[in-house]
Design an enzyme around this catalytic site. Structure first.
Site, PDB file in Angstrom:
ATOM      1  N   LYS A  53      20.432  -3.392 -22.706  1.00 47.08           N
ATOM      2  CA  LYS A  53      19.050  -3.063 -22.352  1.00 47.08           C
ATOM      3  C   LYS A  53      18.018  -4.056 -22.877  1.00 47.08           C
ATOM      4  CE  LYS A  53      17.732  -0.012 -20.383  1.00 47.08           C
ATOM      5  NZ  LYS A  53      17.405   1.366 -20.752  1.00 47.08           N
ATOM      6  N   GLU A  65       4.943  -0.204 -21.430  1.00 47.39           N
ATOM      7  CA  GLU A  65       4.927   1.264 -21.375  1.00 47.39           C
ATOM      8  C   GLU A  65       3.874   1.826 -22.314  1.00 47.39           C
ATOM      9  OE1 GLU A  65       9.243   2.950 -20.914  1.00 47.39           O
ATOM     10  OE2 GLU A  65       9.341   1.040 -21.966  1.00 47.39           O
ATOM     11  N   SER A 113      17.981  -1.342 -26.889  1.00 47.14           N
ATOM     12  CA  SER A 113      18.396   0.046 -27.061  1.00 47.14           C
ATOM     13  C   SER A 113      19.407   0.116 -28.191  1.00 47.14           C
ATOM     14  CB  SER A 113      19.028   0.548 -25.764  1.00 47.14           C
ATOM     15  OG  SER A 113      19.903   1.633 -26.022  1.00 47.14           O
ATOM     16  N   THR A 148       0.897  -1.155   0.000  1.00 42.84           N
ATOM     17  CA  THR A 148       0.000   0.000   0.000  1.00 42.84           C
ATOM     18  C   THR A 148       0.931   1.199   0.000  1.00 42.84           C
ATOM     19  OG1 THR A 148      -0.106   0.174   2.402  1.00 42.84           O
ATOM     20  CG2 THR A 148      -1.800  -1.187   1.358  1.00 42.84           C
ATOM     21  N   HIS A 149       0.537   2.245  -0.682  1.00 44.25           N
ATOM     22  CA  HIS A 149       1.416   3.415  -0.877  1.00 44.25           C
ATOM     23  C   HIS A 149       2.738   2.990  -1.517  1.00 44.25           C
ATOM     24  CE1 HIS A 149      -1.277   5.572   1.983  1.00 44.25           C
ATOM     25  NE2 HIS A 149      -1.292   4.386   2.579  1.00 44.25           N
TER      26      HIS A 149
END
Ligand code: ARG
Length: 459
Positions: free
Chosen positions: A285, A292, A279, A157-158
């Site tokens: 990468k 995304e 990348s 949570t948070h």
């Protein structure tokens, strides 16, 4: 001059080319061709049924419309902004082939009820497509839940470590969300599946049409009762796009989680190579671009909803040309969510959890603190006192850089004599997890029956 325009009769001059470009919808409504032809064929059959066409005329129209559809599907049909929209294109192609018989098709209808009928037929199918994709997403989530049935991860949570949860409990959370998504779509479909055709321009028609006949032909549940309402009604478009927005938001939240979980910092999951990209400058990468973009594209869907909301604001009855602007937002929201769901399901199926990494770090972050507090409550300590006591224990752990299970037994006896001999049963993540028992919790027994129930439901 304006002989190609279906409304050319009262005009003497040519339409300004800039007006044609500004007002056209053919560039985007051509994807409604199938629905337009289907509705026109039903309309022609109805006209014959009530005697406004002969049976031969109706048959000729239905047949030529099928030819036009085949031509469109072969990519041989030509489009022009001069003919504004798909409705006019198809009607003009029909007239070109059938002459006066073709000129009878538009009897008792208007493009105002025609366009909304087409959009309803299209939306009805779109709802079914999204529902099927949601079902596949649910099945993918369930399959991954099954593959990691006993794995415990931190619940947050948070975005701070909170309590332990079973991986299947995590996956079923999204299964539940998507189930609500599906229920919303099913509910929306009821309001989509009401026949609009036959309300004509806005007030109905003096011709003896039979709307019930068309309803049956097109598989609608009922017939819209107020012609003025129908030609301005885009409620179902907004409703569907709202449903799509919520699906997009559910996907975006999940994508955000997995983007983080795939980082070196978390390292909880291993995303499938086929759903990541590299990348051009950094050879090491492996980027979660699909996740995304699922997150990023949710913005388009929410934007479509905003656009539609503003579009209908303050519009008087009945049809207004503004309403032509509904389609691009609708189509884009659908395309975006449809593609996102398809990729999301495949990605869920291809992702595995890094069990060793998760296990090596699961005991940090006091995931057992709340269960320890509840254990004190079971021993008769008032909840607020137990909360305070465990808070103090955490402070000691912080100072000593240790876990709750590393504290000396006397520490617990100071809270209530005799506790030291019992706390061992609830300390540590495995014990904390096993202690859960409430309905709907992450308790192993609860999760097990939920899994079984979902297997049954999603069969
Ligand atoms: N192209 C229009 C649309 O998509 C069709 C309806 C036009 N009706 C009219 N009276 N101009 O909304």
């Amino acid at each position: 001059m304006s002989q190609q325009k279906t409304w050319g009769g009262r005009f003497t001059g040519e339409t300004d080319n800039r007006v044609e470009l500004f007002t056209e919808s053919i560039s985007f409504d051509q994807r409604l061709y199938r629905e337009d032809i289907l509705a026109s064929q039903a309309h022609a059959r109805m006209l014959a049924h009530v005697g406004l066409l002969t049976a031969d005329e109706a048959q000729a129209i239905v047949g030529v419309l099928a030819d036009i559809q085949a031509e469109i599907e072969r990519g041989e049909f030509s489009y022009s902004v001069k003919l504004e929209d798909i409705h006019t294109h198809i009607e003009q192609a029909l007239i070109k082939r059938l002459g006066d018989i073709g000129r009878k098709l538009h009897t008792g209808r208007s493009r105002n009820d025609q366009v909304i009928t087409d959009v309803k037929l299209w939306t009805r199918n779109a709802i079914d497509v999204i529902d099927a994709r949601l079902l596949e997403m649910q099945r993918a989530l369930l399959a991954n839940a099954e593959a990691h049935r006993d794995l415990v991860i931190p619940g947050y949570t948070h975005f701070q470590r909170a309590q332990p949860v079973l991986v299947p409990h995590y996956f079923l959370a999204y299964v539940e969300k998507h189930q609500r998504d599906r229920q919303r779509l099913a509910d929306c479909r009821k309001r989509v599946n009401v026949l609009s055709l036959g309300t004509a321009a806005l007030a109905g028609t003096s011709l003896p049409i039979d709307r019930e006949f068309v309803r049956k032909e097109l598989g609608f549940d009922s017939v819209a009762a107020n012609s003025l309402d129908v030609s301005s009604d885009r409620d179902f478009v907004l409703e569907f796009v709202f449903d799509l927005s919520l699906i997009a938001l559910h996907l975006a939240g999940w994508a955000e989680e997995w983007i983080l979980w795939s980082t070196t910092e978390f390292n909880f999951i291993d995303l499938p190579d086929a759903f990541c990209t590299g990348s051009s400058i950094m050879p090491h990468k492996k980027n979660p671009d699909v996740l995304e973009l699922i997150r990023g594209k949710s913005a388009r869907v929410a934007a479509a909803l905003t656009q539609l909301t503003l579009l209908v604001k303050g519009l008087p009855l009945a049809y207004n040309r503004d309403l032509q602007e509904d389609k691009e937002a609708l189509f884009d929201a659908f395309d975006t969510v449809s593609a996102s769901l398809e990729l999301a399901a495949a990605l869920v199926r291809g992702t595995t959890f890094r069990r060793e990494v998760i296990a090596s770090r699961i005991e940090t972050g006091y995931l057992d603190a709340t269960t320890l507090m509840e254990f004190f409550v079971k021993q008769g300590v008032p909840l607020r006192s137990a909360h305070e006591a465990v808070g103090k224990l955490i402070r000691q752990c912080e100072e000593r850089r240790c876990r709750l299970s590393d504290l000396a037994p006397e520490t617990f006896d100071a809270i209530q004599p005799g506790l030291s001999g019992k706390v061992g049963a609830v300390l540590g993540v495995a014990n904390a997890l096993a202690a859960f028992q409430s309905y709907g919790s992450t308790a192993p027994a609860q999760v097990a029956w939920q899994l079984d129930a979902w297997h049954e439901r999603l069969k």
